[in-house]
Scaffold this active site. Sequence first.
Site, mmCIF file in Angstrom:
data_model
loop_
_atom_site.group_PDB
_atom_site.id
_atom_site.type_symbol
_atom_site.label_atom_id
_atom_site.label_comp_id
_atom_site.label_asym_id
_atom_site.label_seq_id
_atom_site.Cartn_x
_atom_site.Cartn_y
_atom_site.Cartn_z
ATOM 1 N N LYS A 71 0.702 -0.700 0.234
ATOM 2 C CA LYS A 71 -0.183 0.410 0.134
ATOM 3 C C LYS A 71 1.514 1.442 0.307
ATOM 4 O O LYS A 71 1.729 1.366 1.016
ATOM 5 C CB LYS A 71 -0.920 0.153 1.210
ATOM 6 C CG LYS A 71 -2.272 0.809 0.897
ATOM 7 C CD LYS A 71 -3.376 0.573 2.629
ATOM 8 C CE LYS A 71 -4.605 1.601 1.719
ATOM 9 N NZ LYS A 71 -5.739 0.852 3.141
ATOM 10 N N GLU A 119 -20.533 -4.900 10.097
ATOM 11 C CA GLU A 119 -20.940 -4.016 11.097
ATOM 12 C C GLU A 119 -21.492 -5.373 11.698
ATOM 13 O O GLU A 119 -21.769 -4.835 12.704
ATOM 14 C CB GLU A 119 -21.005 -3.079 9.691
ATOM 15 C CG GLU A 119 -20.631 -2.439 9.716
ATOM 16 C CD GLU A 119 -19.700 -2.787 8.620
ATOM 17 O OE1 GLU A 119 -19.062 -1.313 8.223
ATOM 18 O OE2 GLU A 119 -19.657 -3.735 8.059
ATOM 19 N N ARG A 168 -25.751 -1.371 6.917
ATOM 20 C CA ARG A 168 -25.589 -3.151 6.863
ATOM 21 C C ARG A 168 -25.567 -3.939 8.075
ATOM 22 O O ARG A 168 -25.688 -4.858 7.729
ATOM 23 C CB ARG A 168 -24.155 -3.242 6.367
ATOM 24 C CG ARG A 168 -23.539 -2.699 5.542
ATOM 25 C CD ARG A 168 -22.139 -2.687 5.144
ATOM 26 N NE ARG A 168 -22.006 -3.633 3.938
ATOM 27 C CZ ARG A 168 -21.193 -4.037 3.515
ATOM 28 N NH1 ARG A 168 -19.922 -3.296 3.897
ATOM 29 N NH2 ARG A 168 -21.514 -4.786 2.035
#
Length: 635
Positions: A282, A366, A394
Amino acid sequence: MYTLLSKINGPDDLKKLDAEELVLLADEVRGFLMDTVAKTGGHLASNLGVVELSIALHYCFDSPKDNIVWDVGHQAYTHKILTGRRDSFHTQRCYKGISGFPKRSESPHDAFGAGHSSTSISAGLGLAVAHALKGDNARVISVIGDGSLTGGMALEALNQAGHLKKNLIVVLNDNEMSISKNVGALSSFISRKMTGTYYRSLKKEMEGLLAGIPAIGGNILHFAKKAENSLKGFLTPGTLFEALGFEYVGPIAGHDIPTLLGVLENVKRLEGPILLHVMTKKGKGYGPAEDMPDKFHGVAPTKPASTTASKQGPPSYTSVFGNTLVKLGEKDEKILAITAAMPDGTGLTPFAERFPERFFDVGIAEQHALTFAAGLAVEGFRPVAAIYSTFTQRAYDQVFHDICLQKLPVTLALDRAGLVGDDGPTHHGAFDISYLRHLPELTVMAPKDENELQHMLKTAIYHGRPVSLRYPRGAGYGVEMDKELKSLEIGKGELLVQGTDLTLVAVGSTVYPALEAAALLKQKGIFASVVNARFVKPLDRELILSEAGRTGCVVTVEENALLGGFGSAVLEAVADAGLTGIRVKRIGIPDSFIEQGSQAQLRTDLGLDGAGIAAACQAFLKGAGSVHPQLTVVK
């Protein structure tokens, strides 16, 4: 400056380059990304990490015939640049510009829209099954990060994909681990050989030969397969994926274009579900982003240098929430903090550093986060789950079934409630009032400013019931912060201004704009009451209906969808009280998805700023035949 990139107007142009030119192109794309994102802001580190992978995918496959599905979508910038959006890329995430995420209406190369995590394998499997039913030979490639695999939806999709055995390539972009040169070279060599045509055909011939040996052939074949699996399991971490029914390939070096091309060319000839494990870094190519990828995940536009020192602005709602939770946590060891892979974004890093044993990052999960919080609450703890409003959507069933139904004291801290700005429709927190206020046992509250937020957080934690506390993205108003925290009376609003001509009832981030509107109306000779509702549920019916009865006209203001929102709650209260003479107008977010743009611009467009609210009030009074017939709508 961008000699090769300037010639790339689509994937077909990419295929005209040789491998060495593709390496040079990757450098140009990386420079283009850094130059552009510095001006517009956006997701930097994640996109720098997939430059070579994006180039290799478009080189080896034929988009849009072949479908490339990006998970989350914040790593699709190179994909956009290579698919005809280079010249408009400077508008990404800008008002009226291109989206910062894949968007089907924007390009045929965006096979599936994204913005939330862990969707790519499910969507890709759906596309793969559809192609199989239609009898075409299009390939589907789902690109998913290792972080997104923590989402249960991704694992569910892997499970079904392995069962259905359709042609689906899942590219696992793993940017959390580095590869040493020796291991990387060996893994890449094995992956290329194990996917090569000669190896595959030889393997099938050997299997047929061994199976045909009388009596002992089956046992030898079984032993040979066990030996191969043991070798691959020893050299690669693919055992789990192969148990799910995938052919595992990798890990391979994700910044080595020749290696990527060789493996992808082999992989696309394979049948059935394939898991290609690609190791990337990254922030690749930009030192600060490589060293601190979390800090460069999303960056703001670079501001011009100033010769004068800038005055520090008000604290953000997020930081006030985080600091207040630490303050409360120092006095109460039962307070716990939970987040879903966003400790920095939700302001919980200070709490995590101060109380590491009481902080839990569950990953991009979540649903699990909220049921986990419910389990903690059963045993007498006071869990606070800090999740963005858009991501809490969600976990609706967990709020209903696991928290509210059992009356458990879980605090849902909904950051980024309302309009969030440049991330656009996937990230606006425009629906939480509507999808939460109808749940029994749940208290729904929203502060007018950062000082009220700290008091509401204490109120929520010690209410002893489920609570949703919503607050906006961005800085507060710079109000004076009380040193001592207090609990607010549940269901009680406050009358900020008393007028005679109409009643403005606002909640959360719309209270100060409502006060501004009242000041503008006063200049026109219109005197408005302003009520800070504080609570969406339970509603302060006594205060609101009292003011409504005095003025005869009510205007509600909210930064939430009008359908089922705060204004609907006020309408219900008026109807239930039988006040048929009261006229009500609702101001909020209409029944449409709101595109990207700055918060200020979007609020102006929607009439949610002071001037817009004042204009709507004037038009409402004029239409009601008020005592001010001479008034015209302010444009």
